[in-house]
Design an enzyme around this catalytic site. Structure first.
Site, PDB file in Angstrom:
ATOM      1  CG  ASP A  88      86.192 -99.398 -49.983  1.00  0.00           C
ATOM      2  OD1 ASP A  88      85.738 -97.052 -50.266  1.00  0.00           O
ATOM      3  OD2 ASP A  88      85.687 -99.885 -50.705  1.00  0.00           O
ATOM      4  CG  HIS A 145      90.924 -92.167 -53.401  1.00  0.00           C
ATOM      5  ND1 HIS A 145      90.936 -91.930 -54.463  1.00  0.00           N
ATOM      6  CD2 HIS A 145      90.895 -93.651 -53.629  1.00  0.00           C
ATOM      7  CE1 HIS A 145      90.826 -93.469 -55.437  1.00  0.00           C
ATOM      8  NE2 HIS A 145      90.969 -93.851 -54.476  1.00  0.00           N
ATOM      9  CB  SER A 246      97.210-100.658 -43.003  1.00  0.00           C
ATOM     10  OG  SER A 246      98.492-100.172 -42.127  1.00  0.00           O
TER      11      SER A 246
END
Length: 287
Positions: A88, A145, A246
């Site tokens: 995200d 992911h 980050s």
């Protein structure tokens, strides 16, 4: 002088690692009243939607870090087609790798070799390929992911500073992603080599992977780990997480046809489609 320029300049003398370790200590605190107060304040400040979380009760988390790296409900992020977003966040830059360089921000580029810790030989694999950078703000889901299914071949820890990686800093600090502490993860995929770089940032207390657990903080020298026993991760599977926000930088040896609807600064969600490859590496080698 702009505020963003001033913000970037005042970061140079700050003891990045000391500050980050202090924040990390606080984020691991198990005093119930303190961790609950921190979590409540964070949810309010960043408007975190806890309805997406597998555990929506914020008081159920043992530490702030457990809350920050919370798991989402399986249906919260459906699997898209083709190349997937690894997180995200904001798709800050993406496109073709030109002159062995990736775009950090308008007018600022950095080399693939520098990103990989000075590995010129490996960097040559990505000439003519594609890249994408995804910035994770504090309010985002912080597990990373797999953008493609792949077999992990090598993990490289590269020491560095811990500048902030928000837009104000990327606009003004040269070679930012190649200066910060980072974890470089090399994969073999059906579309050729892929590297996924987890970039540390100010107050990021640690980076974890699913195959090695917590990897940073380290310091000092570049450290390489080769994997004799294959570590296979499927497309969309979790590969790691940040303890505070980050950036993820991805590079691919193959050319990516990015979705025409995407533009720099587009908000993306983990496992959403970013584009596709016109052919596999096996097909590209056929006469």
């Amino acid at each position: 002088m702009s505020l963003s320029k001033l913000f970037s300049l005042i970061q140079y003398p700050i003891p990045h690692h000391l500050l980050s370790r202090l924040v990390g200590f606080l984020a691991e605190c198990r005093l119930v009243w303190l961790k609950d107060a921190l979590i409540r304040a964070f949810i309010k400040a960043f408007k975190v939607d806890m309805r997406e979380a597998a555990e929506p009760d914020h008081t159920a988390y043992a530490t702030f870090n457990d809350f920050f790296t919370r798991e989402l409900k399986p249906e919260a992020r459906p699997l898209g087609e083709g190349l997937l977003s690894p997180a995200d966040g904001t798709l800050s830059q993406f496109g073709a790798i030109e002159a062995d360089c990736l775009l950090q921000a308008k007018g600022r580029r950095f080399s693939v070799a520098d990103l990989l810790g000075g590995d010129e030989e490996t960097a040559r694999r990505y000439r003519g390929g594609s890249y994408a950078n995804v910035y994770l703000s504090p309010s985002d889901y912080h597990r990373v992911h797999m953008p493609l299914g792949g077999t992990l071949t090598e993990m490289v820890y590269v020491p560095g500073r811990l500048f902030s990686v928000n837009s104000a800093t990327t606009d003004h600090v040269p070679n930012l992603f190649a200066r910060n502490e980072r974890l470089v993860c090399h994969f073999d995929t059906e579309y050729g080599p892929m590297v996924v770089v987890l970039v540390g940032a100010m107050i990021v207390a640690a980076i974890e992977t699913v195959w090695s657990g917590q990897v940073t903080p380290l310091s000092g020298q570049v450290q390489r780990v080769r994997f004799d026993r294959p570590v296979r991760l499927e497309r969309g599977e979790e590969m790691g997480r940040f303890k505070l926000g980050s950036t993820v930088v991805m590079a691919f040896a193959g050319k990516v046809d990015f979705d025409d609807r995407l533009a720099p600064k587009t908000k993306v969600r983990v496992c959403a489609s970013l584009g596709s490859f016109p052919f596999s590496s096996e097909e590209s080698q056929r006469p």
